[in-house]
Design a protein around this motif. Sequence first.
Motif, short mmCIF file in Angstrom:
data_model
loop_
_atom_site.label_atom_id
_atom_site.label_comp_id
_atom_site.label_asym_id
_atom_site.label_seq_id
_atom_site.Cartn_x
_atom_site.Cartn_y
_atom_site.Cartn_z
N LEU A 1 8.88 1.10 1.14
CA LEU A 1 8.08 0.27 0.23
C LEU A 1 6.60 0.63 0.32
O LEU A 1 5.90 0.79 -0.69
CB LEU A 1 8.29 -1.21 0.59
N ILE A 2 6.11 0.79 1.54
CA ILE A 2 4.68 1.07 1.74
C ILE A 2 4.32 2.42 1.08
O ILE A 2 3.29 2.55 0.42
CB ILE A 2 4.33 1.04 3.24
N GLY A 3 5.20 3.41 1.25
CA GLY A 3 4.97 4.71 0.63
C GLY A 3 4.77 4.58 -0.88
O GLY A 3 3.84 5.15 -1.46
N LYS A 4 5.61 3.79 -1.50
CA LYS A 4 5.53 3.59 -2.97
C LYS A 4 4.28 2.79 -3.34
O LYS A 4 3.58 3.12 -4.29
CB LYS A 4 6.76 2.79 -3.44
N GLU A 5 4.01 1.74 -2.57
CA GLU A 5 2.92 0.83 -2.92
C GLU A 5 1.54 1.45 -2.71
O GLU A 5 0.57 1.10 -3.37
CB GLU A 5 3.04 -0.49 -2.15
N LEU A 6 1.44 2.40 -1.76
CA LEU A 6 0.14 3.07 -1.53
C LEU A 6 -0.32 3.78 -2.81
O LEU A 6 -1.52 3.86 -3.09
CB LEU A 6 0.28 4.10 -0.40
N GLU A 7 0.65 4.27 -3.57
CA GLU A 7 0.34 5.00 -4.81
C GLU A 7 -0.37 4.12 -5.84
O GLU A 7 -1.01 4.62 -6.75
CB GLU A 7 1.63 5.56 -5.44
N LYS A 8 -0.23 2.80 -5.69
CA LYS A 8 -0.81 1.90 -6.70
C LYS A 8 -2.30 1.62 -6.47
O LYS A 8 -2.93 0.93 -7.25
CB LYS A 8 -0.05 0.57 -6.71
N ILE A 9 -2.85 2.12 -5.33
CA ILE A 9 -4.28 1.85 -5.05
C ILE A 9 -5.12 2.73 -5.96
O ILE A 9 -5.05 3.96 -5.89
CB ILE A 9 -4.61 2.12 -3.56
N PRO A 10 -5.92 2.13 -6.87
CA PRO A 10 -6.63 2.94 -7.86
C PRO A 10 -7.76 3.79 -7.28
O PRO A 10 -7.93 4.95 -7.68
CB PRO A 10 -7.19 1.91 -8.84
N ASN A 11 -8.52 3.25 -6.35
CA ASN A 11 -9.69 3.97 -5.83
C ASN A 11 -9.24 5.04 -4.82
O ASN A 11 -8.69 4.70 -3.77
CB ASN A 11 -10.63 2.95 -5.18
N PRO A 12 -9.49 6.33 -5.12
CA PRO A 12 -8.96 7.41 -4.26
C PRO A 12 -9.47 7.31 -2.82
O PRO A 12 -8.75 7.61 -1.86
CB PRO A 12 -9.45 8.70 -4.92
N LYS A 13 -10.74 6.86 -2.66
CA LYS A 13 -11.29 6.76 -1.31
C LYS A 13 -10.56 5.67 -0.51
O LYS A 13 -10.17 5.87 0.65
CB LYS A 13 -12.79 6.43 -1.41
N VAL A 14 -10.36 4.52 -1.15
CA VAL A 14 -9.65 3.41 -0.49
C VAL A 14 -8.23 3.86 -0.13
O VAL A 14 -7.73 3.59 0.97
CB VAL A 14 -9.62 2.15 -1.41
N LYS A 15 -7.61 4.57 -1.07
CA LYS A 15 -6.24 5.03 -0.85
C LYS A 15 -6.17 5.95 0.36
O LYS A 15 -5.28 5.81 1.22
CB LYS A 15 -5.77 5.77 -2.10
N SER A 16 -7.13 6.84 0.45
CA SER A 16 -7.10 7.80 1.57
C SER A 16 -7.38 7.08 2.92
O SER A 16 -6.72 7.36 3.92
CB SER A 16 -8.07 8.94 1.26
N ILE A 17 -8.32 6.12 2.91
CA ILE A 17 -8.59 5.38 4.16
C ILE A 17 -7.35 4.56 4.57
O ILE A 17 -6.95 4.56 5.74
CB ILE A 17 -9.82 4.45 4.00
N ALA A 18 -6.74 3.89 3.60
CA ALA A 18 -5.56 3.06 3.91
C ALA A 18 -4.43 3.94 4.46
O ALA A 18 -3.77 3.58 5.44
CB ALA A 18 -5.09 2.31 2.66
N THR A 19 -4.24 5.10 3.86
CA THR A 19 -3.17 6.01 4.31
C THR A 19 -3.44 6.45 5.75
O THR A 19 -2.53 6.47 6.60
CB THR A 19 -3.11 7.25 3.38
N GLN A 20 -4.70 6.77 6.04
CA GLN A 20 -5.07 7.19 7.40
C GLN A 20 -4.87 6.04 8.41
O GLN A 20 -4.33 6.24 9.50
CB GLN A 20 -6.53 7.67 7.41
N ASN A 21 -5.30 4.84 8.01
CA ASN A 21 -5.14 3.68 8.90
C ASN A 21 -3.68 3.41 9.20
O ASN A 21 -3.31 3.07 10.33
CB ASN A 21 -5.79 2.43 8.29
N ILE A 22 -2.85 3.52 8.19
CA ILE A 22 -1.41 3.28 8.37
C ILE A 22 -0.84 4.31 9.35
O ILE A 22 -0.05 3.97 10.25
CB ILE A 22 -0.69 3.27 7.00
N ALA A 23 -1.28 5.55 9.23
CA ALA A 23 -0.81 6.59 10.18
C ALA A 23 -1.29 6.24 11.59
O ALA A 23 -0.54 6.37 12.57
CB ALA A 23 -1.34 7.96 9.75
N ASP A 24 -2.55 5.75 11.70
CA ASP A 24 -3.08 5.37 13.03
C ASP A 24 -2.27 4.23 13.65
O ASP A 24 -2.04 4.21 14.86
CB ASP A 24 -4.54 4.92 12.92
N ILE A 25 -1.91 3.25 12.82
CA ILE A 25 -1.13 2.11 13.34
C ILE A 25 0.21 2.62 13.87
O ILE A 25 0.68 2.20 14.94
CB ILE A 25 -0.93 1.02 12.25
#
Length: 482
Positions: A448-472
């Motif tokens: 679900l998270i993989g799919k939902e990350l795609e919906k974040i419009p701002n590319p910078k926010v998307k990249s930070i969120a993806t990195q944070n999720i990997a860190d967690i």
Amino acid sequence: MSHYDPRSLKAEDFINDEEIQATLKYAEENKHNTALIDEILEKARPKKKGNGYVCTGLTHREASVLLACDLPDKIEQMYEVAEDIKLKYYGNRIVLFAPLYLSNYCVNGCLYCPYHMKNKHIPRRKLTQEEVAAEVIALQDMGHKRLAIEAGEDPVNNPIEYILDCINTIYSIKHKNGAIRRVNVNIAATTVENYKKLHDAGIGTYILFQETYHKESYERLHPTGPKHDYAYHTEAMDRAMDGGIDDVGLGVLFGLELYKYEFAGLIMHAEHLEAVHGVGPHTISVPRVKRADDIDPEEFDNSISDDIFEKITACIRLAVPYTGMIVSTRETEEVRSKMLRLGISQVSGGSRTSVGGYTEEERPHDTEQFDVSDQRTLDEVVRWLMENGHIPSFCTACYREGRTGDRFMSLCKSGQILNCCHPNALMTLTEYLVDYAAPETRDIGYALIGKELEKIPNPKVKSIATQNIADIKNSNRRDFRF
Ligand code: SAM
């Protein structure tokens, strides 16, 4: 002599009986006026503005017409608009919390509550700070990050100092990767000074159910104790806001009085807060009277069917689109499922409604405040939400980032939910999946998270969120937020 005035600070002016009676009459007269109903539904629909959507909401009179309407096709349309508001405006996130019962000592005589003073056969219990810590550890081990603390009213056994000590203890416990990051407080109406103290202790929402807006019924249902005072209870939210608390949570205990009366009163209360403080209620809860120790819900003759209950939920969503809506485990899985589509944004999960219940192996019944209908574990609730298209969220970012009161509302209006609340939900869900979930829940969640990350419009926010999720996932780093 009282007269209707939403700006007045007097209970009987802003919850004015004459105005409610006139509203009910107007609603009854217009309940089949399809032209008016269409107009009201059109007004309630979300309208595109810039990157986001705005909703105007409805007045208590307009919303009462919808509630009175019994035309099946119009009810269907109300449900569609309610779902549309929920998804466009708020999204498919559902915030999770648990109640924590601190003490069942109580000096009030509420006729619907088993904690009433005359009940001599329930054991009275008040948690020590060590016991609070043990309950919090049990709640953290389930995965909870947000609590609503509950206590009876008793100035000797549960003074404000006791509540403040408990809040401090709750925030201080950091067990493994766990933490309680938001403590909402559901305690009896109190003074501005005490609300200031709660505010300074860093509480989230101050919740107080009105129980009933009907003054005579209120006085009959609360025959003894400080809660008997209708005005003091009804004006509590104004004192809370004067004490600096921006986020307040309203609620009616459905079943005590006629639901149409309660609904009009509830919306008028929201209008009053908006008129006086410039910000409406943060949440509205919709509890129904439940069986409990010496309480038989059949003795209250205003109980409502599931269908009416769902209609009330949808009409609240249409009337106050910016207010979060909470349904507890008083309701069954089936009813909760339907209500989630109609606008609910917060649910409790894995709840125990007894003092000390989380540290007991078996669900204890002797000090339960009410029977819990939805007895699933938090993990089962999380999985069920995901399987039904919702994103379970453990986010507590808003008030910690100072987004309380009308600041949360502007976030929604500017369309920033998808760049803020959405990634926060995904990051906190990842924390839950890594630290607490069953393997099957984890697999569903990661997909679900993989799919939902795609919906974040701002590319910078998307990249930070993806990195944070990997860190967690790969470290013990926690508590990222936008
Ligand atoms: N003592 C505080 C007060 O009086 O506002 C708040 C805490 S009380 C534990 C929380 C809420 O539980 C009450 O406001 C009431 O609406 C609800 N409640 C009490 N008895 C109930 C019952 N039998 N079924 C469902 N809800 C109930």
